[in-house]
Scaffold this active site. Sequence first.
Site, mmCIF file in Angstrom:
data_model
loop_
_atom_site.group_PDB
_atom_site.id
_atom_site.type_symbol
_atom_site.label_atom_id
_atom_site.label_comp_id
_atom_site.label_asym_id
_atom_site.label_seq_id
_atom_site.Cartn_x
_atom_site.Cartn_y
_atom_site.Cartn_z
ATOM 1 N N GLN B 125 -13.708 -11.456 -6.666
ATOM 2 C CA GLN B 125 -13.008 -11.462 -5.387
ATOM 3 C C GLN B 125 -13.774 -10.559 -4.422
ATOM 4 O O GLN B 125 -13.980 -9.388 -4.727
ATOM 5 C CB GLN B 125 -11.619 -10.899 -5.660
ATOM 6 N N SER B 128 -13.383 -6.569 -0.171
ATOM 7 C CA SER B 128 -13.726 -5.225 0.312
ATOM 8 C C SER B 128 -15.189 -5.106 0.706
ATOM 9 O O SER B 128 -16.076 -5.694 0.083
ATOM 10 C CB SER B 128 -13.430 -4.192 -0.770
ATOM 11 N N GLU B 243 -1.688 -12.298 -5.137
ATOM 12 C CA GLU B 243 -2.125 -11.133 -5.908
ATOM 13 C C GLU B 243 -1.037 -10.063 -5.977
ATOM 14 O O GLU B 243 -0.814 -9.454 -7.004
ATOM 15 C CB GLU B 243 -3.400 -10.539 -5.285
HETATM 16 C C1 LIG Z 1 -9.676 -1.236 -10.076
HETATM 17 C C2 LIG Z 1 -9.941 -1.788 -8.730
HETATM 18 C C3 LIG Z 1 -10.289 -3.115 -8.613
HETATM 19 C C4 LIG Z 1 -10.599 -3.650 -7.384
HETATM 20 N N1 LIG Z 1 -10.999 -4.947 -7.334
HETATM 21 C C5 LIG Z 1 -11.399 -5.462 -6.143
HETATM 22 C C6 LIG Z 1 -11.922 -6.770 -6.092
HETATM 23 O O1 LIG Z 1 -12.024 -7.452 -7.100
HETATM 24 N N2 LIG Z 1 -12.313 -7.258 -4.898
HETATM 25 C C7 LIG Z 1 -12.203 -6.522 -3.767
HETATM 26 O O2 LIG Z 1 -12.556 -7.030 -2.724
HETATM 27 N N3 LIG Z 1 -11.715 -5.261 -3.770
HETATM 28 C C8 LIG Z 1 -11.320 -4.712 -4.947
HETATM 29 N N4 LIG Z 1 -10.839 -3.428 -4.989
HETATM 30 C C9 LIG Z 1 -10.826 -2.638 -3.760
HETATM 31 C C10 LIG Z 1 -9.454 -2.411 -3.179
HETATM 32 O O3 LIG Z 1 -8.923 -3.573 -2.644
HETATM 33 C C11 LIG Z 1 -9.586 -1.296 -2.133
HETATM 34 O O4 LIG Z 1 -9.955 -0.145 -2.832
HETATM 35 C C12 LIG Z 1 -8.315 -1.038 -1.371
HETATM 36 O O5 LIG Z 1 -8.011 -2.095 -0.500
HETATM 37 C C13 LIG Z 1 -8.397 0.266 -0.569
HETATM 38 O O6 LIG Z 1 -9.534 0.345 0.197
HETATM 39 P P1 LIG Z 1 -10.496 1.603 0.115
HETATM 40 O O7 LIG Z 1 -10.821 1.825 -1.317
HETATM 41 O O8 LIG Z 1 -11.601 1.379 1.050
HETATM 42 O O9 LIG Z 1 -9.613 2.826 0.569
HETATM 43 P P2 LIG Z 1 -9.347 3.313 2.062
HETATM 44 O O10 LIG Z 1 -8.964 2.159 2.916
HETATM 45 O O11 LIG Z 1 -10.490 4.155 2.517
HETATM 46 O O12 LIG Z 1 -8.066 4.201 1.840
HETATM 47 C C14 LIG Z 1 -8.108 5.521 1.312
HETATM 48 C C15 LIG Z 1 -6.704 6.120 1.403
HETATM 49 O O13 LIG Z 1 -6.254 6.114 2.752
HETATM 50 C C16 LIG Z 1 -5.029 5.430 2.861
HETATM 51 N N5 LIG Z 1 -4.959 4.662 4.095
HETATM 52 C C17 LIG Z 1 -5.920 3.914 4.685
HETATM 53 N N6 LIG Z 1 -5.442 3.304 5.765
HETATM 54 C C18 LIG Z 1 -4.146 3.658 5.883
HETATM 55 C C19 LIG Z 1 -3.098 3.344 6.805
HETATM 56 N N7 LIG Z 1 -3.266 2.502 7.819
HETATM 57 N N8 LIG Z 1 -1.901 3.893 6.585
HETATM 58 C C20 LIG Z 1 -1.677 4.748 5.548
HETATM 59 N N9 LIG Z 1 -2.622 5.068 4.661
HETATM 60 C C21 LIG Z 1 -3.841 4.527 4.826
HETATM 61 C C22 LIG Z 1 -5.018 4.478 1.683
HETATM 62 O O14 LIG Z 1 -3.705 4.073 1.352
HETATM 63 C C23 LIG Z 1 -5.686 5.312 0.621
HETATM 64 O O15 LIG Z 1 -4.727 6.150 0.040
HETATM 65 C C24 LIG Z 1 -10.517 -2.859 -6.211
HETATM 66 C C25 LIG Z 1 -10.138 -1.521 -6.323
HETATM 67 C C26 LIG Z 1 -9.851 -0.981 -7.567
HETATM 68 C C27 LIG Z 1 -9.483 0.460 -7.644
#
Ligand SMILES: Cc1cc2nc3c(=O)[nH]c(=O)nc-3n(C[C@H](O)[C@H](O)[C@H](O)COP(=O)(O)OP(=O)(O)OC[C@H]3O[C@@H](n4cnc5c(N)ncnc54)[C@H](O)[C@@H]3O)c2cc1C
Lengths: 352, 389
Positions: B125, B128, B243
Amino acid sequence: MEFRFTEDQRLLQETVRDFLAGECTVDFVRGQWETETGRSPEFWASLAEIGVPGLLIPEEHGGLGMTEIDLVLVMVEVGRAGLAEPVTPTAAVAAPLLRDCGNEALAKEWLPKIAAGEAIVAVAQPTSPLVPEAECADLLILRSGDGLYAVPAADARITPQKSNDPSQKLATVEFDPQPAQLIASGANADRLETAALDRGALACAAQQLGACEQLIQMSVDYTAERKQFGVPIGSFQAVKHQVADIKVALEYARSHVERAAHSVAQDVESRSVDVSMAKISAGEAALQGASTSLQVHGALGYTWEQDLHVWMRRAWTLDLAWGETAWHRERLAEALFDGGPPAVSFGFEPAA
Amino acid sequence: MDLKYTPEQEAFRKEARAWLEANVPSEKLASFDTKEGFEQHREWEKKLQAGGYAMVPWPVEYGGRGANLLEWLIFEEEYYRAGAPGRVNQNGIFLLGPTIMDVGTPEQKARFLPKMASSEEVWAQGWSEPNAGSDMANIQATAIKDGDHFVINGQKTWASRGAFAHWLFGMFRSDPDSTRHKGLTFILVPLDTPGITVRPIEKLNNKKAFAEVFFDDARVPVEYQLGEEGKGWDVAMATAGFERGLMLRSPARFQDTARKLVELYKETVASGAYVAPELRRTVAQCWMDAEAYALNTYQTVAHLMGGGKIGAEASLNKIFWSELDTKMHETALKLLGHRAELLPGSSAAGDVGEWLDGYIFALAGPIYAGTNEIQRNIIAERILGMPRK
Ligand SMILES: Cc1cc2nc3c(=O)[nH]c(=O)nc-3n(C[C@H](O)[C@H](O)[C@H](O)COP(=O)(O)OP(=O)(O)OC[C@H]3O[C@@H](n4cnc5c(N)ncnc54)[C@H](O)[C@@H]3O)c2cc1C
C-alpha cells in the site's frame, strides 16, 4: 442472524422521543424537583396513554405484550429526556415479575392497573438498602429472609431519604412479612430476584446511553457557541478529542446494551453476564460523558442554574442503581475466572 | 432482531471448520515479515484458494465463493479458532480488492482479482510519503501522462511488506499544477518496473519488511489507473474506510486474543505467582471490550446487508480495536512479569514470547491506517459536527 431493530421498533422509539421532547422538557424535570412527591400523576397518565408502563404486560392484561427489545429503545429516550418517573421499577421490573411469578391472582389484580397507569410499584434492589419510588408506590415488592413479598404501601413503614439527584426519590422501608403477601420463597424467590436485578440493570444501562447522548449533544452545542481566543472552543483539538472519546465509549456500550436486551427477552444462558457488561459499559460511558461535559462547559457547568447537572446527576444515580459498576464487574469476573454464571463469546467459539 | 444462526449458516460454519481442521499447518509458519515466512504464507494462501476459502465474500468469478458478509464473519471466527496463519496479502484482499470491485473496469477485475485471491501477486500500500503522513493530501510523487503511460517520479514510504511485494497501489499527483485532494490519480504499479527502487527498512520488531520506494521516470501503462483520472482521492477514501473498518479487523481475532488473556490470567493465578489485584478487572474488561467489538461488527454487518452504508463511523472502529489490542497485550505482559522480556524462540520463554511479538505489533495500531488523533478529528468533525477550525 440479524442484529438489528425492526422499523416498528424504531418507530416506537421515535414516538416516545417526540412525546418526551414535548412533555418532559428540562423545565418540567426541574419543576418536579420542587414538588412534594417529585412525581406527576398527570404525566404518568399520559405515559400510560402511549403504552409505556404496560409495554411488557401481556395483551390479555391490558398491556402491549412487547419485549425488552422494544423496551430498551424506550428507556434510551427516558434517559435522554432525564425523565425520572418510576418507569424502571414499575414497567421494566415489577410488571414482568408479576407476570412471571406464578401467582395468577396477583397478576390479574395488578397488571391491568399498571398498564392503565393506575398503579406504581416499587421494587427493593438486592444490592441496596434503599428503595426508590417507595413514597409514590401503591405496591412494594420486598425481600425478607428467603421470601419475596408483594406489600401494599399502607402496610409498609416508609422513611424518605434525600438523594444527591433531586429527581430521585429514595426511601428506607420496613415491613412485617405476612404469609398472604408471599410471592415466592427459596430458589424461586432467588430466581425472580435475579431476573428483577437483570431487568433493572438493563433499564438503567439503556437510560445511561440516552443520558450520555444528551451530555454529548450539550457539549457539542455549547462548544460551538462559546468563543475564546476569538474562535469556538469546539475547534480546539483538546476539546474535540475528549468529546470524540465519549462517542467511542457510547457506541460500544450501545452494542452491549442492545445484545443484553435480547438476552433478557429470550432468557438466554448468558443473560446475567450480558446484562452486567451492558451496565458496566453504559455506566462508564455516561460517567465519562458527565465529567467531560462538565470540563468543556467550564465554570458555567459548575452552576445549579445551568442544566448540565440534571443529566450529570442522573448519570451518577443510574450508576449506583441495580448493582453498582463494581458489583457488575465482580459478577463478570466470576463468570470468566471462577466458574460463575456463564460468559459466552458472541459468534466466536474457542477451540476446546 | 434475531440472534440465531440459520441452518445454512450453521452448515457453512461446520464445513469451514472441517476444512480448516484438516488443512491448517500444524507447524507455525515463520513471520511473513521475513523472506522465508513470506513465501510460506503464499503457499498457505494457495492452499486456501484451492479449498475455496481465499476470499469468502468475493464473487465466484474472481476467485471467491460469493458469500455474504455474515458468512464472512463466520469464516473469520473459524479461521481464528483454528489458529490459521495471518493473511500475507491483506492489503490486496481486504483493501484493494473491494475497491477494484467497486470502481475497477471489467478488464481490471479479471486481470487483478484472481491473482490477488491466490496471492500469486502480493500487494503493498503506497499512501505515505516523507511529507504526506497524517497530511495524506500533501502527496508530491507525480504521475504525468505521456501517451499511453504514466511517468512516475517521487517517493513512497512505510509500505508494509513492500520489501517482498509484487505490486503497489497508491495515489500520485497526475496534474502537476494541482494541490491537496485535487489532481490525484489512483494507480496500480508493478514493482518490477524499470526506474523503481525498493529499499527495505527494519521495523521495531527487527524485521526488514517496511519499504521505501523510489520512482525515477518509471513508466506505468494507463490501463493501471483505477477509477477516474484526477479523482484518486475519492477512490482512496473508500479503501481507507475498508482498512479502518470491518474488513481488516475481524472481531474473532480480538476475541481469540481475549480468550488467551483469560487463560493466561487463570494459569498465572494458579501458578501462585504474584498477580496485581487490579489485573482481575483489567482482564475482564479486555474480554468485555472484545465482545463489544464483535457485537458492534455484527450490527454493522446487519446494517450493511440491509442496504445501509458506513462512512466516518469506521473511525470509531479504528480507535476501538487499536486501543483494545494494545491494552490486551500490555495486560498480558504485566501478567508475565519478568518472562515478558523474552523473545519468542528463547528456550526459557516457552510459548509466552508470542505476547511480546503481539505487543510490538499492537503498538503500531494507533499509528497506521490513520493515527488515532486523526480518527478523533474525524469523529468530532464529521460525526458530531464540531467546528473544523
Ligand atoms: C506498522 C506500520 C505499517 C504501516 N504501513 C503502511 C503502508 O503499508 N502503507 C502506507 O502508505 N503507510 C503505512 N504506514 C504509515 C502510516 O500510515 C503513517 O505512519 C501514519 O499515517 C502517520 O503518518 P506519519 O508517520 O507521517 O506521522 P505524522 O503525520 O508525522 O504524525 C506524527 C504525530 O503527530 C500527530 N498529528 C499529525 N497531524 C495531526 C493533526 N492534524 N491533529 C492531531 N495530531 C496530528 C499524529 O497523530 C502523530 O501522533 C504504516 C505505519 C506503521 C507504523
